[in-house]
Design a protein around this motif. Structure first.
Motif, PDB file in Angstrom:
ATOM      1  N   GLU A   1      11.756  -3.198 -43.989  1.00  0.00           N
ATOM      2  CA  GLU A   1      10.879  -2.680 -42.930  1.00  0.00           C
ATOM      3  C   GLU A   1      10.110  -1.446 -43.405  1.00  0.00           C
ATOM      4  O   GLU A   1       8.935  -1.277 -43.086  1.00  0.00           O
ATOM      5  CB  GLU A   1      11.707  -2.338 -41.687  1.00  0.00           C
ATOM      6  CG  GLU A   1      12.149  -3.558 -40.920  1.00  0.00           C
ATOM      7  CD  GLU A   1      10.961  -4.255 -40.279  1.00  0.00           C
ATOM      8  OE1 GLU A   1      10.318  -3.666 -39.397  1.00  0.00           O
ATOM      9  OE2 GLU A   1      10.661  -5.387 -40.680  1.00  0.00           O
ATOM     10  N   ALA A   2      10.768  -0.587 -44.169  1.00  0.00           N
ATOM     11  CA  ALA A   2      10.072   0.599 -44.688  1.00  0.00           C
ATOM     12  C   ALA A   2       8.919   0.160 -45.600  1.00  0.00           C
ATOM     13  O   ALA A   2       7.829   0.734 -45.561  1.00  0.00           O
ATOM     14  CB  ALA A   2      11.047   1.507 -45.433  1.00  0.00           C
ATOM     15  N   LEU A   3       9.152  -0.880 -46.403  1.00  0.00           N
ATOM     16  CA  LEU A   3       8.078  -1.364 -47.294  1.00  0.00           C
ATOM     17  C   LEU A   3       6.974  -2.053 -46.498  1.00  0.00           C
ATOM     18  O   LEU A   3       5.794  -1.955 -46.846  1.00  0.00           O
ATOM     19  CB  LEU A   3       8.650  -2.301 -48.365  1.00  0.00           C
ATOM     20  CG  LEU A   3       9.497  -1.595 -49.434  1.00  0.00           C
ATOM     21  CD1 LEU A   3      10.162  -2.615 -50.349  1.00  0.00           C
ATOM     22  CD2 LEU A   3       8.639  -0.622 -50.255  1.00  0.00           C
TER      23      LEU A   3
ATOM     24  N   VAL B   1       6.053  -1.199 -43.453  1.00  0.00           N
ATOM     25  CA  VAL B   1       5.269  -0.098 -42.874  1.00  0.00           C
ATOM     26  C   VAL B   1       4.421   0.563 -43.971  1.00  0.00           C
ATOM     27  O   VAL B   1       3.251   0.883 -43.746  1.00  0.00           O
ATOM     28  CB  VAL B   1       6.207   0.929 -42.190  1.00  0.00           C
ATOM     29  CG1 VAL B   1       5.447   2.190 -41.793  1.00  0.00           C
ATOM     30  CG2 VAL B   1       6.866   0.298 -40.955  1.00  0.00           C
ATOM     31  N   ALA B   2       4.986   0.722 -45.168  1.00  0.00           N
ATOM     32  CA  ALA B   2       4.227   1.304 -46.288  1.00  0.00           C
ATOM     33  C   ALA B   2       2.989   0.452 -46.584  1.00  0.00           C
ATOM     34  O   ALA B   2       1.899   0.980 -46.832  1.00  0.00           O
ATOM     35  CB  ALA B   2       5.111   1.406 -47.527  1.00  0.00           C
ATOM     36  N   ASP B   3       3.147  -0.858 -46.542  1.00  0.00           N
ATOM     37  CA  ASP B   3       2.003  -1.753 -46.770  1.00  0.00           C
ATOM     38  C   ASP B   3       0.948  -1.572 -45.680  1.00  0.00           C
ATOM     39  O   ASP B   3      -0.244  -1.550 -45.961  1.00  0.00           O
ATOM     40  CB  ASP B   3       2.465  -3.211 -46.812  1.00  0.00           C
ATOM     41  CG  ASP B   3       3.019  -3.592 -48.183  1.00  0.00           C
ATOM     42  OD1 ASP B   3       2.655  -2.945 -49.181  1.00  0.00           O
ATOM     43  OD2 ASP B   3       3.824  -4.534 -48.244  1.00  0.00           O
ATOM     44  N   GLU B   4       1.390  -1.456 -44.456  1.00  0.00           N
ATOM     45  CA  GLU B   4       0.441  -1.234 -43.344  1.00  0.00           C
ATOM     46  C   GLU B   4      -0.345   0.062 -43.546  1.00  0.00           C
ATOM     47  O   GLU B   4      -1.523   0.140 -43.225  1.00  0.00           O
ATOM     48  CB  GLU B   4       1.197  -1.129 -42.012  1.00  0.00           C
ATOM     49  CG  GLU B   4       1.543  -2.480 -41.408  1.00  0.00           C
ATOM     50  CD  GLU B   4       2.449  -2.342 -40.180  1.00  0.00           C
ATOM     51  OE1 GLU B   4       3.040  -3.352 -39.800  1.00  0.00           O
ATOM     52  OE2 GLU B   4       2.570  -1.218 -39.633  1.00  0.00           O
ATOM     53  N   LEU B   5       0.333   1.070 -44.074  1.00  0.00           N
ATOM     54  CA  LEU B   5      -0.320   2.368 -44.289  1.00  0.00           C
ATOM     55  C   LEU B   5      -1.219   2.356 -45.522  1.00  0.00           C
ATOM     56  O   LEU B   5      -2.091   3.209 -45.667  1.00  0.00           O
ATOM     57  CB  LEU B   5       0.746   3.458 -44.492  1.00  0.00           C
ATOM     58  CG  LEU B   5       1.655   3.769 -43.313  1.00  0.00           C
ATOM     59  CD1 LEU B   5       2.855   4.605 -43.785  1.00  0.00           C
ATOM     60  CD2 LEU B   5       0.897   4.517 -42.219  1.00  0.00           C
ATOM     61  N   GLY B   6      -0.967   1.422 -46.433  1.00  0.00           N
ATOM     62  CA  GLY B   6      -1.678   1.412 -47.712  1.00  0.00           C
ATOM     63  C   GLY B   6      -1.056   2.371 -48.718  1.00  0.00           C
ATOM     64  O   GLY B   6      -1.725   2.842 -49.634  1.00  0.00           O
ATOM     65  N   ALA B   7       0.231   2.666 -48.555  1.00  0.00           N
ATOM     66  CA  ALA B   7       0.930   3.565 -49.482  1.00  0.00           C
ATOM     67  C   ALA B   7       1.234   2.832 -50.784  1.00  0.00           C
ATOM     68  O   ALA B   7       1.694   1.695 -50.751  1.00  0.00           O
ATOM     69  CB  ALA B   7       2.234   4.044 -48.855  1.00  0.00           C
ATOM     70  N   SER B   8       0.973   3.467 -51.922  1.00  0.00           N
ATOM     71  CA  SER B   8       1.341   2.770 -53.162  1.00  0.00           C
ATOM     72  C   SER B   8       2.534   3.391 -53.866  1.00  0.00           C
ATOM     73  O   SER B   8       3.139   2.754 -54.720  1.00  0.00           O
ATOM     74  CB  SER B   8       0.150   2.606 -54.109  1.00  0.00           C
ATOM     75  OG  SER B   8      -0.415   3.835 -54.367  1.00  0.00           O
ATOM     76  N   THR B   9       2.903   4.626 -53.513  1.00  0.00           N
ATOM     77  CA  THR B   9       4.140   5.194 -54.062  1.00  0.00           C
ATOM     78  C   THR B   9       5.036   5.608 -52.890  1.00  0.00           C
ATOM     79  O   THR B   9       4.600   6.302 -51.971  1.00  0.00           O
ATOM     80  CB  THR B   9       3.859   6.424 -54.945  1.00  0.00           C
ATOM     81  OG1 THR B   9       3.034   7.338 -54.212  1.00  0.00           O
ATOM     82  CG2 THR B   9       3.142   6.032 -56.215  1.00  0.00           C
ATOM     83  N   VAL B  10       6.295   5.180 -52.947  1.00  0.00           N
ATOM     84  CA  VAL B  10       7.214   5.425 -51.833  1.00  0.00           C
ATOM     85  C   VAL B  10       8.554   5.908 -52.369  1.00  0.00           C
ATOM     86  O   VAL B  10       9.137   5.270 -53.259  1.00  0.00           O
ATOM     87  CB  VAL B  10       7.432   4.128 -51.011  1.00  0.00           C
ATOM     88  CG1 VAL B  10       8.379   4.382 -49.837  1.00  0.00           C
ATOM     89  CG2 VAL B  10       6.103   3.578 -50.487  1.00  0.00           C
ATOM     90  N   ALA B  11       9.026   7.045 -51.850  1.00  0.00           N
ATOM     91  CA  ALA B  11      10.331   7.586 -52.256  1.00  0.00           C
ATOM     92  C   ALA B  11      11.383   7.257 -51.199  1.00  0.00           C
ATOM     93  O   ALA B  11      11.175   7.486 -50.007  1.00  0.00           O
ATOM     94  CB  ALA B  11      10.234   9.096 -52.437  1.00  0.00           C
ATOM     95  N   PHE B  12      12.506   6.701 -51.652  1.00  0.00           N
ATOM     96  CA  PHE B  12      13.637   6.360 -50.771  1.00  0.00           C
ATOM     97  C   PHE B  12      14.849   7.223 -51.116  1.00  0.00           C
ATOM     98  O   PHE B  12      15.178   7.368 -52.303  1.00  0.00           O
ATOM     99  CB  PHE B  12      14.105   4.913 -50.989  1.00  0.00           C
ATOM    100  CG  PHE B  12      13.294   3.835 -50.340  1.00  0.00           C
ATOM    101  CD1 PHE B  12      12.085   3.428 -50.879  1.00  0.00           C
ATOM    102  CD2 PHE B  12      13.771   3.190 -49.192  1.00  0.00           C
ATOM    103  CE1 PHE B  12      11.353   2.398 -50.290  1.00  0.00           C
ATOM    104  CE2 PHE B  12      13.042   2.162 -48.597  1.00  0.00           C
ATOM    105  CZ  PHE B  12      11.829   1.762 -49.146  1.00  0.00           C
ATOM    106  N   PRO B  13      15.568   7.688 -50.111  1.00  0.00           N
ATOM    107  CA  PRO B  13      16.893   8.263 -50.377  1.00  0.00           C
ATOM    108  C   PRO B  13      17.917   7.124 -50.402  1.00  0.00           C
ATOM    109  O   PRO B  13      17.551   5.964 -50.155  1.00  0.00           O
ATOM    110  CB  PRO B  13      17.123   9.146 -49.148  1.00  0.00           C
ATOM    111  CG  PRO B  13      16.452   8.390 -48.039  1.00  0.00           C
ATOM    112  CD  PRO B  13      15.259   7.685 -48.676  1.00  0.00           C
TER     113      PRO B  13
END
Ligand code: ADP
Length: 171
Positions: free
Chosen positions: A103-105, A107-119
């Motif tokens: 789900e986080a990915l 949402v990242a796709d919806e935002l157009g984020a290309s780098t995402v940091a996960f804890p």
């Protein structure tokens, strides 16, 4: 598939498009990663979280789901809040932990984020065993179709880093 990288460090210091928060369903802050993100990111994040509680998520964000807000003063554009499951010895909640990553990915796709940091979601107060959490996190990211280019797992201590490193090295 996203490239997976590992960093030992503090997730609030990552210059990425989006930082994933191991939130709780209230969205109103907590300890661990959540506390650090709100402390460093400032009040703008909490304001948006309150607005989400007043609109779409009146009962809170369900476990396994994700929603984005501003990142306030963090060196990122967005925070993607997701609620990990509390580990249970009697019930297999792995699917919910996998869902957090999927789900986080999404949402990242919806935002157009290309780098995402996960804890390491659920491995703190929610007590998920590190090696199992690392397996679920890495397998899920590897199996998720996403336009995100880099998924950076940001691990706070040696034990968490080792668990993820071992899993990345696994065939
Ligand atoms: P949860 O409630 O999902 O278990 P926590 O925030 O309690 O979430 O912990 C998740 C993981 O994040 C733990 O492994 C903890 O050590 C780690 N952690 C805590 N603070 C930070 C931080 N600032 N940056 C990265 N990881 C952190």
């Amino acid at each position: 598939m996203a490239r997976i990288t590992l960093v030992r460090g503090d997730i609030t210091e990552q210059s990425v498009d989006a930082v994933v928060n191991a939130a709780n369903s209230s969205l109103l802050g907590g300890g661990g990663v959540d506390g650090a993100i709100h402390r460093k990111g400032g009040p703008e994040i909490l304001e948006e979280c309150r607005a989400l509680r007043a609109s779409r998520y009146g009962r809170g964000l369900p476990t396994g789901r994700a929603v984005a807000t501003t990142a306030g003063r963090l060196p990122a554009r967005w925070v993607i809040h997701t609620v990990g499951p509390v580990h249970s010895a009697g019930e297999d909640r792995s699917d919910l932990l996998a869902s957090c990553h999927r789900e986080a990915l999404r949402v990242a796709d919806e935002l157009g984020a290309s780098t995402v940091a996960f804890p390491a979601i659920s491995t703190g107060v929610y007590r998920w065993p590190l090696r199992d959490a690392a397996r679920i996190a890495v397998e899920t990211v590897q199996a998720t179709d996403t336009a995100v280019e880099e998924v950076r797992f940001v691990l706070f201590d040696d034990a968490a880093y080792a668990a993820f490193a071992e899993r990345i090295a696994a065939p």
